[in-house]
Design an enzyme around this catalytic site. Structure first.
Site, short mmCIF file in Angstrom:
data_model
loop_
_atom_site.label_atom_id
_atom_site.label_comp_id
_atom_site.label_asym_id
_atom_site.label_seq_id
_atom_site.Cartn_x
_atom_site.Cartn_y
_atom_site.Cartn_z
N SER A 1 -17.21 -14.15 6.44
CA SER A 1 -17.52 -15.52 6.87
C SER A 1 -19.03 -15.73 6.96
O SER A 1 -19.57 -16.69 6.43
CB SER A 1 -16.94 -15.83 8.24
OG SER A 1 -15.86 -15.06 8.55
N TRP A 2 -19.73 -14.83 7.63
CA TRP A 2 -21.14 -15.04 7.92
C TRP A 2 -22.02 -14.65 6.75
O TRP A 2 -22.95 -15.37 6.39
CB TRP A 2 -21.50 -14.28 9.20
CG TRP A 2 -22.78 -14.66 9.89
CD1 TRP A 2 -23.63 -13.79 10.51
CD2 TRP A 2 -23.37 -15.96 10.08
NE1 TRP A 2 -24.69 -14.47 11.07
CE2 TRP A 2 -24.55 -15.81 10.82
CE3 TRP A 2 -22.99 -17.24 9.69
CZ2 TRP A 2 -25.38 -16.87 11.18
CZ3 TRP A 2 -23.81 -18.32 10.05
CH2 TRP A 2 -24.98 -18.13 10.77
N GLY B 1 -28.23 -15.75 17.32
CA GLY B 1 -28.29 -16.99 18.11
C GLY B 1 -26.99 -17.78 17.94
O GLY B 1 -26.05 -17.31 17.30
N ALA C 1 -20.28 -19.84 11.60
CA ALA C 1 -20.39 -19.96 10.14
C ALA C 1 -19.71 -21.25 9.66
O ALA C 1 -20.18 -21.90 8.73
CB ALA C 1 -19.73 -18.74 9.49
N LYS D 1 -22.55 -11.28 24.90
CA LYS D 1 -21.94 -12.62 25.06
C LYS D 1 -20.51 -12.62 24.50
O LYS D 1 -19.66 -13.39 24.94
CB LYS D 1 -22.80 -13.71 24.45
CG LYS D 1 -23.04 -13.63 22.96
CD LYS D 1 -22.00 -14.32 22.11
CE LYS D 1 -22.07 -13.85 20.67
NZ LYS D 1 -21.09 -14.42 19.78
N ASP E 1 -26.12 -18.57 22.73
CA ASP E 1 -24.98 -18.01 22.01
C ASP E 1 -23.74 -17.95 22.91
O ASP E 1 -22.61 -18.12 22.45
CB ASP E 1 -25.35 -16.60 21.52
CG ASP E 1 -24.61 -16.23 20.25
OD1 ASP E 1 -23.74 -17.02 19.82
OD2 ASP E 1 -24.90 -15.17 19.69
N ASN F 1 -13.51 -14.37 19.30
CA ASN F 1 -13.43 -13.70 20.60
C ASN F 1 -12.73 -14.61 21.61
O ASN F 1 -11.85 -14.19 22.34
CB ASN F 1 -14.84 -13.34 21.09
CG ASN F 1 -15.45 -12.25 20.24
OD1 ASN F 1 -15.01 -11.12 20.26
ND2 ASN F 1 -16.46 -12.61 19.45
N1 LIG Z 1 -18.64 -15.63 11.59
C1 LIG Z 1 -19.65 -16.14 12.28
O1 LIG Z 1 -19.69 -17.33 12.58
C2 LIG Z 1 -20.77 -15.25 12.72
C3 LIG Z 1 -21.92 -15.86 13.25
C4 LIG Z 1 -22.96 -15.04 13.68
C5 LIG Z 1 -22.84 -13.66 13.59
N2 LIG Z 1 -21.71 -13.11 13.07
C6 LIG Z 1 -21.67 -11.65 13.00
O2 LIG Z 1 -21.66 -11.26 11.63
C7 LIG Z 1 -20.92 -10.05 11.48
C8 LIG Z 1 -19.91 -10.24 10.36
O3 LIG Z 1 -19.01 -11.23 10.83
P1 LIG Z 1 -18.10 -12.06 9.85
O4 LIG Z 1 -17.61 -13.21 10.64
O5 LIG Z 1 -18.75 -12.33 8.56
O6 LIG Z 1 -16.91 -11.00 9.65
P2 LIG Z 1 -15.76 -11.05 8.59
O7 LIG Z 1 -14.67 -10.23 9.12
O8 LIG Z 1 -15.51 -12.47 8.19
O9 LIG Z 1 -16.40 -10.34 7.31
C9 LIG Z 1 -16.82 -9.01 7.29
C10 LIG Z 1 -16.87 -8.57 5.83
O10 LIG Z 1 -17.43 -7.26 5.78
C11 LIG Z 1 -16.74 -6.56 4.75
N3 LIG Z 1 -16.95 -5.14 4.93
C12 LIG Z 1 -16.41 -4.30 5.84
N4 LIG Z 1 -16.90 -3.06 5.67
C13 LIG Z 1 -17.78 -3.13 4.65
C14 LIG Z 1 -18.61 -2.18 4.01
N5 LIG Z 1 -18.64 -0.90 4.39
N6 LIG Z 1 -19.38 -2.60 2.98
C15 LIG Z 1 -19.36 -3.88 2.58
N7 LIG Z 1 -18.60 -4.83 3.14
C16 LIG Z 1 -17.81 -4.45 4.16
C17 LIG Z 1 -15.31 -7.03 4.88
O11 LIG Z 1 -14.58 -6.78 3.69
C18 LIG Z 1 -15.50 -8.52 5.17
O12 LIG Z 1 -15.51 -9.29 3.99
C19 LIG Z 1 -20.28 -9.77 12.83
O13 LIG Z 1 -20.99 -8.77 13.49
C20 LIG Z 1 -20.39 -11.08 13.59
O14 LIG Z 1 -20.55 -10.92 14.97
C21 LIG Z 1 -20.69 -13.87 12.64
#
Ligand SMILES: NC(=O)c1ccc[n+]([C@@H]2O[C@H](COP(=O)([O-])OP(=O)(O)OC[C@H]3O[C@@H](n4cnc5c(N)ncnc54)[C@H](O)[C@@H]3O)[C@@H](O)[C@H]2O)c1
Length: 331
Positions: free
Chosen positions: A10-11, A132, A136, A188, A241, A253
């Site tokens: 997602s992010w 922050g 996404a 958070k 956040d 969460n």
């Molecule tokens: N989604 C949000 O709105 C958001 C906002 C800010 C921060 N974050 C942070 O970003 C991080 C990722 O979150 P997300 O929402 O994108 O998670 P997600 O579950 O949507 O995506 C994670 C991705 O990582 C991939 N992945 C796992 N292991 C891997 C590896 N070894 N190599 C390459 N790819 C791998 C998975 O296949 C998946 O596509 C988290 O720590 C989250 O806290 C997310």
């Protein structure tokens, strides 16, 4: 500039779109071929929305050849393994922009520390965290968002600020408090789960306001115990956040907590979650920290018992309400 994104979830995919919007060229790496295929077809893998220009691959080698600037966007749970893989294939200094939020339970290490553990000195150019209040779901729709780039290397925080800021929807501040920013973003998530639990259990907005206010003080205590600046917790990466995560259905969460509060067993909630619920690991890490540093985190401690020791939510609330009555302090 060319920038590689490690983790096209997602992010990661959303930030790749930001970079493309800002005139950069990105290559996203993910182990999930289905997601990579979607990105290459111009579809966001999680939101099924159209994305533009982003290319993706399942080859880490190709990704490291593409750029020495790496956005780390895999959940913290997979970060150590992912960095170890990167180190094995590295051939030059890399510049890491971490956007993942979490503290490793047991070691209590932040992502910057995991990077130092796993990346050999000769391959570690600089490190910053970009964090922050950010869903996404909103950023991909180009809705206004403000974040902070923190680094011990001020020029690199400024580099990240320039890479991601634009004139239409994204503004980045810089900070030199790497610890405070990393810890705020991680802890958070613990309070966000509690907010969901309370809402699922039927408590209202009065309770949520109290939780956010008392919760930020627990974040302050953890930030201080880990060596960060207290005031950072009152900025975008702490209270900012916390507000966005503790009161939104977009937060995984909060949603996990909501189901737990409604009485669905914790194991079932976590097994059914399509995405990693990082707040659970944050609760575990904060509880470990309570024991190690002797700090008082009443909300996080009862949340730990609800999640890991099957304490009924009703009893958890009683435990919090029957703590010794005292004056309100902001320490
Ligand atoms: N989604 C949000 O709105 C958001 C906002 C800010 C921060 N974050 C942070 O970003 C991080 C990722 O979150 P997300 O929402 O994108 O998670 P997600 O579950 O949507 O995506 C994670 C991705 O990582 C991939 N992945 C796992 N292991 C891997 C590896 N070894 N190599 C390459 N790819 C791998 C998975 O296949 C998946 O596509 C988290 O720590 C989250 O806290 C997310």
């Amino acid at each position: 500039m060319k920038i590689s994104v490690i983790g096209g979830g997602s992010w990661g995919t959303t930030l790749a779109q930001v970079l493309e919007d800002n005139g950069h060229e990105t290559l996203v790496y993910d182990i999930n071929k289905e997601g990579v295929d979607k990105i290459n077809k111009g579809i966001h893998p999680f939101f099924d929305l159209p994305i533009e220009k982003i290319k993706a691959t399942t080859s880490l080698e190709e990704t490291l050849n593409f750029s020495d600037h790496l956005v780390l966007a895999v959940p913290t749970k997979f970060m150590r393994q992912s960095l170890s893989d990167i180190n094995k294939l590295s051939f030059r200094k890399n510049y890491f922009i971490n956007v993942s939020k979490g503290i490793e339970p047991n070691t209590l290490k932040r992502v910057s520390e995991i990077v130092k553990d796993e990346i050999s000195k000769e391959f570690l150019g600089a490190y910053a965290v970009l964090t922050g209040p950010s869903h996404a779901e909103e950023v991909i729709l180009r809705k206004l968002t403000v974040l902070t780039a923190a680094s011990e290397t001020s020029w690199f925080a400024q580099t990240v600020q320039k890479l991601f800021s634009n004139r239409t929807y994204l503004r980045i501040y810089t900070s030199d408090d790497l610890i405070g920013c990393e810890v705020g973003g991680a802890i958070k998530n613990a309070i966000a789960i509690v907010s969901g639990i309370m809402t699922g259990f039927g408590l209202g907005e009065n309770a949520r306001a109290a939780l956010i206010t008392r919760g930020i003080l627990e974040i302050v205590r953890v930030v201080s115990a880990m060596g960060g600046k207290k005031e950072t917790a009152f900025g975008l990466t702490g209270i900012g956040d916390l507000i966005v995560t503790a009161s939104s259905n977009n937060s995984r969460n909060f949603n996990a907590g909501l189901k737990i509060g409604q009485g669905i067993p914790v194991d079932q909630v976590l097994a059914e979650s399509r995405m990693v619920v990082e707040g659970v690991r944050a609760i575990q890490a904060a509880k470990d920290l309570c024991i190690k540093e002797g700090i008082e985190l009443p909300i996080i401690e009862v949340a730990y018992d609800v999640i890991f020791n099957q304490l009924p939510v009703k009893d958890a609330i009683t435990l919090l309400l029957t703590r010794e009555l005292k004056a309100e302090t902001l320490e």
